[in-house]
Scaffold this motif. Structure first.
Motif, PDB file in Angstrom:
ATOM      1  N   HIS A  54       0.822  -1.201   0.000  1.00  0.00           N
ATOM      2  CA  HIS A  54       0.000   0.000   0.000  1.00  0.00           C
ATOM      3  C   HIS A  54       0.864   1.262   0.000  1.00  0.00           C
ATOM      4  O   HIS A  54       0.527   2.259  -0.648  1.00  0.00           O
ATOM      5  N   LYS A  58       0.910   4.262  -2.950  1.00  0.00           N
ATOM      6  CA  LYS A  58       0.620   5.666  -2.676  1.00  0.00           C
ATOM      7  C   LYS A  58       1.730   6.578  -3.172  1.00  0.00           C
ATOM      8  O   LYS A  58       1.484   7.660  -3.709  1.00  0.00           O
ATOM      9  N   GLN A  62       2.643   9.263  -7.372  1.00  0.00           N
ATOM     10  CA  GLN A  62       2.769  10.708  -7.177  1.00  0.00           C
ATOM     11  C   GLN A  62       4.053  11.233  -7.807  1.00  0.00           C
ATOM     12  O   GLN A  62       4.054  12.256  -8.502  1.00  0.00           O
ATOM     13  N   ARG A 203       7.441   9.491   4.402  1.00  0.00           N
ATOM     14  CA  ARG A 203       6.780   8.269   3.950  1.00  0.00           C
ATOM     15  C   ARG A 203       7.811   7.193   3.603  1.00  0.00           C
ATOM     16  O   ARG A 203       7.611   6.013   3.869  1.00  0.00           O
TER      17      ARG A 203
END
Length: 230
Positions: A54, A58, A62, A203
Motif C-alpha cells: 500500500h 501511494k 505521485q 513516507r
C-alpha cells in the motif's frame, strides 16, 4: 532517501526490477514471489506485506505523475508552435525529434493508465532532473525546432514578391517566450516536488522500516533492499 531498484506498479502487481528483470513481485497485495517462487506466508507476514504494498502504491504514482506532467507541459508548448508550419517533410523531422527526446528523458518515468514505472534514483536526483536535465533538454529542443520553423518561413517568404525581412530580435523573441513558458511550468512542478519532499521523505522512512520488518519475516527479501537512506 532513494530507490535502489526499479519499481513497476499495475493494479494487480508490484514488480521490483533490476536491469529489466523482475527480482520479486507482489500479487494483489498478498502473494509474494521471489525469483518466480511463491513464498509461504503467515497471516502476520501478509499483514506486513500489505502495508508495504500500500505504501508503494501511494508514493510511486505521485512521483511519476509530477515528472510526466512536467515533460508533457514542455512538449505541448513546443508542438503548438509546429502545427501547420513548414512542409510535410520538415514537420515529420520535428515530430521525430520530439519523440526521440521524449523517449530518452522519460525512460526513467513511465505512466500509462494505472501502470507506473520509476527507475532507480533518489529524491535529490529527481529534483535535479526537473531543475536541470529536463529543463535543459526542453530548452535546447525548443530553440532548435523553433529556429528551424523560422528558417522555413524565411525560405517561403523569399520565394514571394514581398520584401519581408525579420531582424534578429524579432526572430528570436518567440523562442524566448516559449522557453520562458516551459521554464515557468517546470519551475512550478519542481516547486511542487520540493514542497512535497519532506512528506515524501517521511513516507519513505516509514516504508523503509516496513521493508526491514518484512525482510526479517521473509529472509529471501534481504538481497533486494529497495528503499534506502543515502
Amino acid at each position: 532517501m532513494a530507490f535502489r531498484h526499479g519499481i513497476l506498479i499495475s493494479p494487480d502487481q508490484i514488480r521490483i526490477q533490476t536491469a529489466d528483470r523482475t527480482q520479486y513481485q507482489i500479487n494483489n497485495d498478498q502473494q509474494l514471489f521471489i525469483q518466480g517462487e511463491l513464498q509461504q506466508l503467515s497471516p502476520e507476514d501478509i499483514r506486513v506485506l500489505q502495508k508495504y504494498s500500500h505504501g508503494m502504491r501511494k508514493f510511486v504514482p505521485q512521483v511519476v505523475g509530477i515528472a510526466v506532467d512536467s515533460m508533457e507541459l514542455g512538449l505541448q508548448a513546443i508542438e503548438s508552435m509546429l502545427v501547420g508550419v513548414g512542409n510535410k517533410a520538415q514537420q515529420e523531422e520535428w515530430q521525430a525529434l520530439v519523440r526521440e527526446t521524449t523517449y530518452q528523458i522519460m525512460s526513467r518515468f513511465v505512466r500509462s493508465g494505472e501502470h507506473f514505472y520509476l527507475a532507480p534514483q533518489s529524491l535529490n536526483e529527481m529534483d535535479a532532473f526537473l531543475h536541470g536535465e529536463l529543463k535543459e533538454n526542453l530548452n535546447t529542443l525548443a530553440k532548435n525546432t523553433v529556429g528551424a520553423v523560422w528558417q522555413a518561413l524565411r525560405d517561403a517568404l523569399q520565394q514571394t514578391d514581398d520584401n519581408f525581412e525579420l531582424n534578429d530580435s524579432r526572430d528570436w523573441q518567440p523562442v524566448e517566450q516559449l522557453v520562458d513558458k516551459i521554464n515557468l511550468g517546470l519551475d512550478a512542478k519542481a516547486d511542487e516536488l520540493e514542497a512535497k519532499s519532506a512528506l515524501f521523505c517521511n513516507r519513505l522512512v516509514e516504508l523503509d522500516q516496513i521493508e526491514t520488518e518484512l525482510q526479517q519475516r521473509v529472509p529471501g527479501l534481504a538481497a533486494y533492499d529497495v528503499v534506502i537512506a543515502k
